[in-house]
Design a protein around this motif. Structure first.
Motif, PDB file in Angstrom:
ATOM      1  N   ILE A   1      19.355   8.334  16.551  1.00 45.06           N
ATOM      2  CA  ILE A   1      19.190   7.909  15.115  1.00 45.06           C
ATOM      3  C   ILE A   1      20.076   6.916  14.698  1.00 45.06           C
ATOM      4  N   LEU A   2      21.211   6.651  15.551  1.00 44.53           N
ATOM      5  CA  LEU A   2      21.994   5.691  14.914  1.00 44.53           C
ATOM      6  C   LEU A   2      21.699   4.371  15.241  1.00 44.53           C
ATOM      7  N   VAL A   3      21.318   4.181  16.504  1.00 44.96           N
ATOM      8  CA  VAL A   3      21.305   2.872  17.112  1.00 44.96           C
ATOM      9  C   VAL A   3      20.415   2.016  16.184  1.00 44.96           C
ATOM     10  N   PRO A   4      18.863   2.529  15.891  1.00 44.45           N
ATOM     11  CA  PRO A   4      18.028   1.923  15.167  1.00 44.45           C
ATOM     12  C   PRO A   4      18.707   1.472  13.815  1.00 44.45           C
ATOM     13  N   TYR A   5      19.585   2.661  13.344  1.00 54.00           N
ATOM     14  CA  TYR A   5      20.065   2.179  11.939  1.00 54.00           C
ATOM     15  C   TYR A   5      20.982   1.161  11.889  1.00 54.00           C
ATOM     16  N   LEU A   6      21.966   1.246  12.738  1.00 55.17           N
ATOM     17  CA  LEU A   6      22.996   0.236  12.970  1.00 55.17           C
ATOM     18  C   LEU A   6      22.359  -1.353  13.318  1.00 55.17           C
ATOM     19  N   TYR A   7      21.375  -1.207  14.243  1.00 55.18           N
ATOM     20  CA  TYR A   7      20.662  -2.651  14.559  1.00 55.18           C
ATOM     21  C   TYR A   7      20.142  -2.952  13.151  1.00 55.18           C
ATOM     22  N   SER A   8      19.290  -2.407  12.281  1.00 59.52           N
ATOM     23  CA  SER A   8      18.775  -2.935  11.254  1.00 59.52           C
ATOM     24  C   SER A   8      19.827  -3.366  10.212  1.00 59.52           C
ATOM     25  N   GLU A   9      20.879  -2.541  10.278  1.00 58.25           N
ATOM     26  CA  GLU A   9      21.879  -2.946   9.243  1.00 58.25           C
ATOM     27  C   GLU A   9      22.550  -4.293   9.682  1.00 58.25           C
ATOM     28  N   LEU A  10      22.677  -4.402  11.049  1.00 60.20           N
ATOM     29  CA  LEU A  10      23.521  -5.856  11.384  1.00 60.20           C
ATOM     30  C   LEU A  10      22.469  -6.867  11.240  1.00 60.20           C
ATOM     31  N   ARG A  11      21.306  -6.491  11.438  1.00 62.22           N
ATOM     32  CA  ARG A  11      20.321  -7.631  11.453  1.00 62.22           C
ATOM     33  C   ARG A  11      20.041  -8.095   9.864  1.00 62.22           C
ATOM     34  N   GLY A  12      19.898  -7.016   8.900  1.00 63.32           N
ATOM     35  CA  GLY A  12      19.919  -7.239   7.706  1.00 63.32           C
ATOM     36  C   GLY A  12      21.033  -8.168   7.073  1.00 63.32           C
ATOM     37  N   LYS A  13      22.155  -7.944   7.676  1.00 61.24           N
ATOM     38  CA  LYS A  13      23.565  -8.583   7.095  1.00 61.24           C
ATOM     39  C   LYS A  13      23.413 -10.135   7.572  1.00 61.24           C
ATOM     40  N   ARG A  14      22.984 -10.146   8.905  1.00 64.00           N
ATOM     41  CA  ARG A  14      22.924 -11.605   9.376  1.00 64.00           C
ATOM     42  C   ARG A  14      21.829 -12.148   8.555  1.00 64.00           C
ATOM     43  N   ASN A  15      20.804 -11.770   8.038  1.00 60.28           N
ATOM     44  CA  ASN A  15      19.471 -12.634   7.327  1.00 60.28           C
ATOM     45  C   ASN A  15      20.101 -12.962   6.097  1.00 60.28           C
ATOM     46  N   ALA A  16      21.006 -12.052   5.620  1.00 62.39           N
ATOM     47  CA  ALA A  16      21.342 -12.047   4.235  1.00 62.39           C
ATOM     48  C   ALA A  16      22.544 -13.304   3.956  1.00 62.39           C
TER      49      ALA A  16
END
Lengths: 311, 290
Positions: free
Chosen positions: A296-311
């Motif tokens: 559950i966690l890995v996809p969540y952290l992955y998308s969080e980090l990617r979101g931050k990088r894009n922002a």
């Protein structure tokens, strides 16, 4: 005047090597401060996970023995009816718990967002169970759900004599009791998260939609709730995490019973590792739980980090 | 006329909303109310009445029993000794984990170096691992250190697995402070600890309150570490409460169970009532971030 200058240069010259040492120390200090924590993390988190992983490959019982038997414990685990019941319960309990908490949390948050008087007091009431231990929650609901003296008797006293409510002692329904108590405890938290999210919604957008003649329910459904997708996501991860770790609620509310019909994986792990001298099997079940959390966690952290990088 | 009916229906809608909110509030409050009522009744009243029937008078026998003479597993001294145990565990564990978290957060946010982000990432995972995966090795380690079944051992465990959260809290707070604050101080020659003590710490009051409340609630409410790592005389109150409820010599004493549960819940409830704002902030900070 000259004298003073001379004294100053002298003292600076003397200080130079000391200052250099201080500078170097200053460079190292931040790293030095983190070192104890780093060691603790490496040993007590990652090292222990590895240790448990290795234990799960041995036939350890009361004490660890380093006699490796491959994946035998995992085979035993998935042949074990009690474990399968626990996994099954987790899916049922976790699914319902997350669903009802989300629904109730969103519902309460939307109601509270209508410029309600006494909002603070109501929020406090919905959220207070979160401050209580699951053991207390379990104790309270064990009494409320008591088949002869609890809610059943209360409803009888209101005149509904045929009302029957004995889920706590019904092996097929006991998991729903866990859901009721857990929802009572955690739904207020979801409400608080969504309320915070609702307060952050762009009011201009809402006004524009109102001017276009959209009704409030439509605005919520089409504009506001979709914009809260990140909150849904976070709430889901947190609730799933609570569900997988649930241990105390079962211990206090049902004790895993009747029989082992309301066991969850965490209870299975505790029972086998610490009271039944089945260390290898307990370790294997712990590793499966870790796998579940990571899934559950890995996809969540992955998308969080990617979101931050894009922002 | 049209306008009138519209306001009337809007009025109706608002009444409906208030009604629903009030009903939900009653449902959320009911368990606490029932616990309180039950704890003030005697067994006869419990058997003859219902959950919501009022006690005949203020009868504190059950509270007294829960406090000093109810049986919790082996002994019959009530739960007051275990309440003391909980405080002995919670106070040092909260203090140490908060202090370490503040220092870690200060470094990770303001003294970045190569690898500090990796460190933070490694630590974050610690917020999420299911503790079942560290229980067996930790039990071996504690007995190796001679700390099995001791209060010190429990404090250690709570500090170790609390640091991830406390570091996260402080880091997220310090990241929001202006960086000029410390670069100016560094130009003036202030060192690592001077900046921390003189500049950062005085600004940290809100996050310290949030962290202390979060850690207090977490550790006070812990059951897993308590049941695995404590001995019969170092049990925290949650373990003792569970033993009390599940020990039954001659008939269940629901009133004593409820009084004991209320006693065990009182410290965190009190904190919640007094500092609810910070409690909510801790919840969302600890949860949403991550």
């Amino acid at each position: 005047m000259n004298n003073i200058d001379a004294v100053q240069t002298l003292s600076e010259a003397k200080r130079a090597p000391l200052a250099r040492i201080q500078d170097r120390l200053a460079d190292w200090l931040p790293k030095l401060v983190l070192t104890p924590t780093l060691l603790v993390v490496l040993v007590c988190m990652y090292g222990y996970i590895l240790w448990t992983g290795l234990l799960s490959l041995t036939n350890s019982r009361l004490l660890p023995v380093w006699n490796f038997i491959g994946t035998g414990q995992y085979d035993r685990l998935f042949d074990n009816d009690r474990w399968l019941v626990a996994l099954n319960n987790l899916v049922l309990f976790g699914g319902l718990f997350i669903l009802v908490c989300l629904a109730l949390g969103v519902f309460l948050a939307i109601l509270l967002d209508q410029k309600i008087r006494q909002e603070g007091a109501l929020r406090t009431i919905y959220l207070y169970p979160m401050a209580i231990s699951f053991i207390v929650t379990g104790t309270a609901w064990k009494w409320l759900l008591n088949p002869s003296l609890g809610l059943e008797k209360l409803v009888h006293s209101w005149g509904f004599d045929s009302f029957s409510f004995d889920w706590l002692v019904d092996p097929d329904r006991v998991v729903f009791c866990l859901v009721i108590a857990a929802v009572w405890q955690s739904s207020g938290f979801v409400m608080a998260m969504f309320l915070a999210g609702l307060r952050g919604v762009d009011q201009e957008m809402v006004k524009a939609a109102q001017l276009d003649g959209a009704s409030m329910p439509t605005i919520y459904r089409r504009i506001i709730l979709p914009s809260l997708k990140p909150v849904f996501f976070s709430a889901f991860v947190i609730l799933a995490h609570i569900a997988i770790k649930s241990f105390d609620l079962v211990a206090a509310l049902t004790g895993g019973g009747p029989g082992y019909s309301s066991d969850l994986p965490a209870n299975f792990m505790y029972t086998h590792a610490f009271t039944r001298a089945q260390m290898g099997l307990g370790a294997a079940s712990a590793m499966v739980m870790l796998g579940g959390v990571l899934a559950i966690l890995v996809p969540y952290l992955y998308s969080e980090l990617r979101g931050k990088r894009n922002a | 006329m049209l306008d009138n009916s519209r306001t009337a229906s809007q009025q109706l809608l608002r009444w409906g909303i208030y009604g629903l909110l009030a009903l939900m509030a009653l449902i959320y409050l009911m368990p606490l109310w029932v616990m309180l009522l039950t704890s003030l009744k005697d067994i006869e009243e419990i058997r003859s009445g219902t959950l919501l029937s009022l006690p005949q008078g203020l009868n504190f026998d059950a509270w007294q029993k829960a406090w000093s003479s109810a049986c919790t597993g082996g002994t019959c001294e009530g739960i007051s000794p275990y309440l003391a145990n909980s405080f002995l565990i919670v106070i040092p564990a909260v203090a140490i984990s908060t202090l370490v978290g503040a220092l870690n957060g200060y470094v990770v946010a303001m003294w970045r170096f190569r690898g500090s982000e990796l460190f933070f990432g490694l630590l974050l995972v610690g917020c999420f691992i299911p503790f079942q995966v560290v229980l067996l090795p930790m039990a071996r380690t504690l007995s190796f250190l001679g700390l099995a079944n001791t209060t010190t051992g429990l404090v250690l465990v709570h500090v170790v697995y609390g640091i991830a959260f406390t570091t996260l809290f402080f880091r997220n707070f310090y990241v929001g402070l202006p960086r000029e604050l410390i670069s100016a101080a560094r130009l003036d020659g202030a060192g690592f600890f001077t900046i921390f003590r003189r500049i950062i710490l005085p600004l940290s009051t809100p996050i310290i309150v949030v962290t202390v409340i979060w850690q207090f609630t977490q550790i006070w409410n812990d059951f897993l570490f308590g049941v695995v790592f404590s001995g019969s005389d170092t049990q925290p109150v949650t373990v003792a409460l569970n033993n009390l409820v599940n020990t039954s010599f001659g008939g269940k004493q629901y009133n004593v169970d409820m009084a004991a549960a209320l006693i065990a819940a009182l410290p965190t409830l009190l904190v919640y009532v007094l500092a609810g704002k910070y409690f909510v902030r801790g919840l969302t900070a600890g949860a949403v971030k991550g």
